[in-house]
Scaffold this active site. Structure first.
Site, mmCIF file in Angstrom:
data_model
loop_
_atom_site.group_PDB
_atom_site.id
_atom_site.type_symbol
_atom_site.label_atom_id
_atom_site.label_comp_id
_atom_site.label_asym_id
_atom_site.label_seq_id
_atom_site.Cartn_x
_atom_site.Cartn_y
_atom_site.Cartn_z
ATOM 1 N N ALA A 31 0.835 -1.204 0.000
ATOM 2 C CA ALA A 31 0.000 0.000 0.000
ATOM 3 C C ALA A 31 0.867 1.251 0.000
ATOM 4 O O ALA A 31 0.533 2.260 -0.624
ATOM 5 C CB ALA A 31 -0.923 -0.008 1.214
ATOM 6 N N GLU A 32 1.978 1.181 0.714
ATOM 7 C CA GLU A 32 2.854 2.344 0.780
ATOM 8 C C GLU A 32 3.570 2.558 -0.562
ATOM 9 O O GLU A 32 3.730 3.687 -1.027
ATOM 10 C CB GLU A 32 3.852 2.178 1.934
ATOM 11 C CG GLU A 32 3.146 2.350 3.267
ATOM 12 C CD GLU A 32 3.609 1.420 4.377
ATOM 13 O OE1 GLU A 32 3.454 1.790 5.531
ATOM 14 O OE2 GLU A 32 4.124 0.335 4.088
ATOM 15 N N LYS A 105 -8.587 -10.393 -8.036
ATOM 16 C CA LYS A 105 -7.201 -10.147 -8.416
ATOM 17 C C LYS A 105 -6.347 -10.898 -7.405
ATOM 18 O O LYS A 105 -6.134 -10.453 -6.275
ATOM 19 C CB LYS A 105 -6.891 -8.652 -8.381
ATOM 20 C CG LYS A 105 -5.473 -8.333 -8.828
ATOM 21 C CD LYS A 105 -5.287 -6.826 -9.010
ATOM 22 C CE LYS A 105 -3.933 -6.489 -9.626
ATOM 23 N NZ LYS A 105 -2.808 -6.791 -8.739
#
Ligand code: NAD
Ligand code: ZN
Length: 663
Positions: A31-32, A105
């Site tokens: 996420a980062e 996904k």
């Protein structure tokens, strides 16, 4: 810093982070990384003239490293990302009238499988998108769902994701606490970097196909049908007529996310028709005919501020990580489990480290590992296990391969409180109105020591405490009184006997034990005769129930039932049971046709059991029927079809249940 400098800075970061990530040692959580990539993309979109050269956003993956490099017939690209409903609508607008499939996904490792005249010729990793690693030998040894032969002439290329199932991941880590895998995705990637097929044979990967390319023209037009015809398990694809339908499926996938046996980080929309997908073409790094809708992250990095050692209900002393607050898996997490000292050692974790925290679904957040050792300043501290119980100072004992620590003092105050809290929990006596904070205070005051003490409490006694008023005292007493019908199964769970799980309790009830005293008196020999109860569990039950004998008597004295209850036993099968002898698998969303209301799957399963069925969790050759609700995944249907298992819509089963009076 001006925009140009910022762009260059971000581009450099992306390059470094990617490089580390694809070498198998990421420096930040996904996420980062994605946030950095997003900022870079926005800046370049706003000022295209400042785009860096080379532009890392136009590259995918990382160079192949091991084995033998092989060039892909056409590049294995990245996917365009979306996070907002408008972007899904825009995708549909781009392709009016075209059928679209939505699928999970999957979070694994993509592979290209090349078949020549029906024979698996090569399996190749994505690599840098242009050139990948030849992993044919490993794939043959390790991966389920990849047929050696297919019935198709010429050259056929199937692409898909190799994933490690969550169940495999958990089983592996339980078996190897000394060298745990950090997450299923990393595990899948690591497995295909291995050199020796034998040592990694137990890391069974599964392959789900999502793309198909054939040299022969014509053939089946729909992607999913075409994959199925060739014998592949597709990623769970659902056809959607418009953006609203797609958003509904995306929401359903996100909701089911925790129940599935694989990690996923979003949903993929894709043109269902193979020719239309090919005709849509590609951009520099992504196909035009697909879009990835990303979900909230289940992994984030944060700083490990401290570790405290917590005394559990069975005396186990477990390390708990105190974290700088981090938003992950939908909530803010400040505490996470570190399992045991062996896990801490194997993962090399120190206080002050930047760690990866994982929270998927109902799983308790845990520290998966240290991400960036290079960030260490030297101020980090080793995590030192205590030598004595933090609550009672009793010396600790070490047990098992993972060197778990235990306080064996049965009078340990911390254990006493934990056991009382556990007794009052919903799974056991369900004393809702007396919360953990009050249990702790009452125990400290010496009013509560054993579960039976709850039932001796009076309003007068409670009113002696500050901050307990008339109303809450009455509520507490009512809640205690209402819950005396504990019964054998829940009482056994509530007593927190080491190694005896909820499953153990259920099995004992179903094996014909009538009361907790009967279990206490049975002796190890009779207990091991019960299916799925081993000698260790039997020994633990016998020893602990002997110790608890006086408490069982006290519980009886205060009117707590320890006898087997109806709810503990398998349902009584109706006389005209319509599903008698049938093994069924239930899939999809179930709702009652009379009210239109959603029915939780376990509830529906219980109804089917009442009607004589035996429920199984996955379709196999011994399944008699697959009962389908709404939004059914394709993979179960495909399997049922392949095995010749009857597929029955829920409406038909409801009719039979209602007719037989099973509700
Ligand atoms: N932590 C880090 O430092 C770091 C660095 C780089 C990349 N990453 C992460 O790597 C991930 C991969 O990034 P990317 O741009 O290479 O890939 P992507 O996110 O653009 O997705 C493309 C990939 O999705 C996979 N996929 C799964 N299910 C699919 C389906 N049903 N249909 C089509 N494709 C499917 C395929 O493997 C394909 O290669 C991202 O989640 C990113 O956050 C992390
Ligand atoms: Zn203790």
């Amino acid at each position: 810093m001006d925009t140009g400098e910022r762009i260059q800075e971000l581009a450099d970061q992306v390059t470094v982070l990617r490089d580390a990530y694809y070498r198998g040692s990421p420096l930040v959580a996904d996420a980062e990384y994605d946030a950095i990539e997003d900022e870079l993309r926005r800046l370049i979109e706003a000022s295209p003239e400042l785009a860096p050269d080379p532009n890392p956003l136009e590259q995918v993956g990382a160079p192949a490293v091991l084995h033998a490099p092989i060039r892909h017939s056409r590049p294995m690209l990245s996917l365009e990302k979306a996070t907002r409903p408008e972007q899904v609508a825009a995708f549909f607008d781009r392709f009016p009238g075209q059928p679209v499939v939505v699928m999970p996904k999957l979070d694994g490792l993509s592979l290209a499988l090349v078949y020549e005249d029906g024979r698996l010729a090569r399996a190749i990793t994505r690599g840098d998108g242009t050139t990948g690693d030849d992993v044919t030998v490993l794939v043959r040894a390790l991966t389920d769902g990849i047929p050696e032969r297919i019935t198709a002439p010429g050259r056929v290329e199937v692409r898909g994701e190799a994933v490690m199932l969550r169940s495999t991941f958990t089983a592996y880590n339980t078996k190897h606490p000394d060298r745990p895998l950090i997450n299923p995705r990393g595990a899948a990637a690591g497995t295909l970097r291995a050199k020796d097929p034998a040592t990694v044979a137990e890391r069974r990967l599964r392959f789900f196909a999502f793309d198909l390319d054939t040299s022969e023209p014509g053939g089946v037009a729909d992607l999913e049908d075409a994959l199925r015809t060739l014998g592949f398990t597709g990623a769970d694809m659902r056809h959607c007529a418009d953006a609203d339908a797609a958003l509904e499926v995306i929401a359903a996938i996100e909701q089911q996310r925790n129940d599935l046996d694989y990690d996923l980080d979003g949903a993929v929309l894709r043109l269902a028709n193979r020719d239309a997908y090919a005709a849509a073409g590609t951009r520099s790094s992504s196909p035009r005919g697909a879009l990835a809708y990303k979900f909230a992250a289940e992994e984030k990095t944060t700083v490990l501020a401290d570790v405290v050692w917590d005394v559990g209900k069975t005396g186990k002393i477990a390390p708990v990580a105190w974290l700088e607050p981090v938003f992950v898996g939908g909530t803010t997490v400040t505490r996470a489990t570190l399992a045991n000292q062996e896990v801490i050692r194997a993962r090399g974790i120190k206080i002050g480290d930047t760690v990866l925290v994982r929270r998927a679904g109902d799983v308790i957040p845990f520290v998966a590992g240290v991400l960036d050792v290079s960030k260490r300043t030297g101020a980090e501290r080793d995590i030192v296990p205590p030598s004595a119980c933090p609550s009672c100072a009793h010396p600790l004992t070490e047990q098992g391969n993972s060197r778990e620590l235990f306080c064996t003092n049965v009078a340990c105050p911390a254990q006493t409180v934990r056991r009382l809290i556990h007794w009052a929990s919903r799974a056991a006596a369900d004393i809702e109105a007396v919360g953990p904070v009050w249990i702790e205070r009452l125990a400290e005051a010496g009013v509560l020591e054993h579960p039976s003490d709850f039932y001796r409490l009076t309003t007068e006694k409670l009113l002696e405490f500050d901050r307990i008023g008339e109303v809450s005292a009455t509520r507490m007493i009512e809640s205690i009184d209402a819950g005396r019908q504990v019964g054998l199964r829940r009482a056994l769970i509530g007593l927190a006997i080491p190694m005896a799980s909820e499953g153990t309790a259920t099995r004992l009830c179903r094996a014909g034990f009538g009361s907790l005293e009967e279990v206490a008196d049975a002796g190890e020999e009779r207990l091991v005769a019960v299916e799925d109860i081993g000698p260790k569990v039997a020994a633990s039950l016998t020893a602990h129930l002997a110790r608890l004998r006086p408490e069982l008597e006290r519980l009886r004295e205060v009117g707590v039932s320890l006898d087997v209850r109806d709810e503990d036993l398998p349902p009584v099968v109706a006389s005209d049971a319509p599903l008698a002898g049938k093994t069924v698998v239930i899939t999809g969303a179930i709702s009652d046709p009379r009210s239109g209301e959603k029915v939780p799957r376990p509830t529906f399963q219980r109804l089917c059991e009442k009607a004589g069925a035996t429920a199984a969790s996955s379709v196999s050759a011994s399944t008699d029927m697959l009962i389908t609700g709404a939004d059914v995944g394709a993979s179960k249907l495909t399997k049922a079809e392949k095995l010749g298992v009857a597929v029955v819509d829920q409406s038909e089963i409801w009719q039979q249940l209602i007719a037989a009076g099973v509700t």
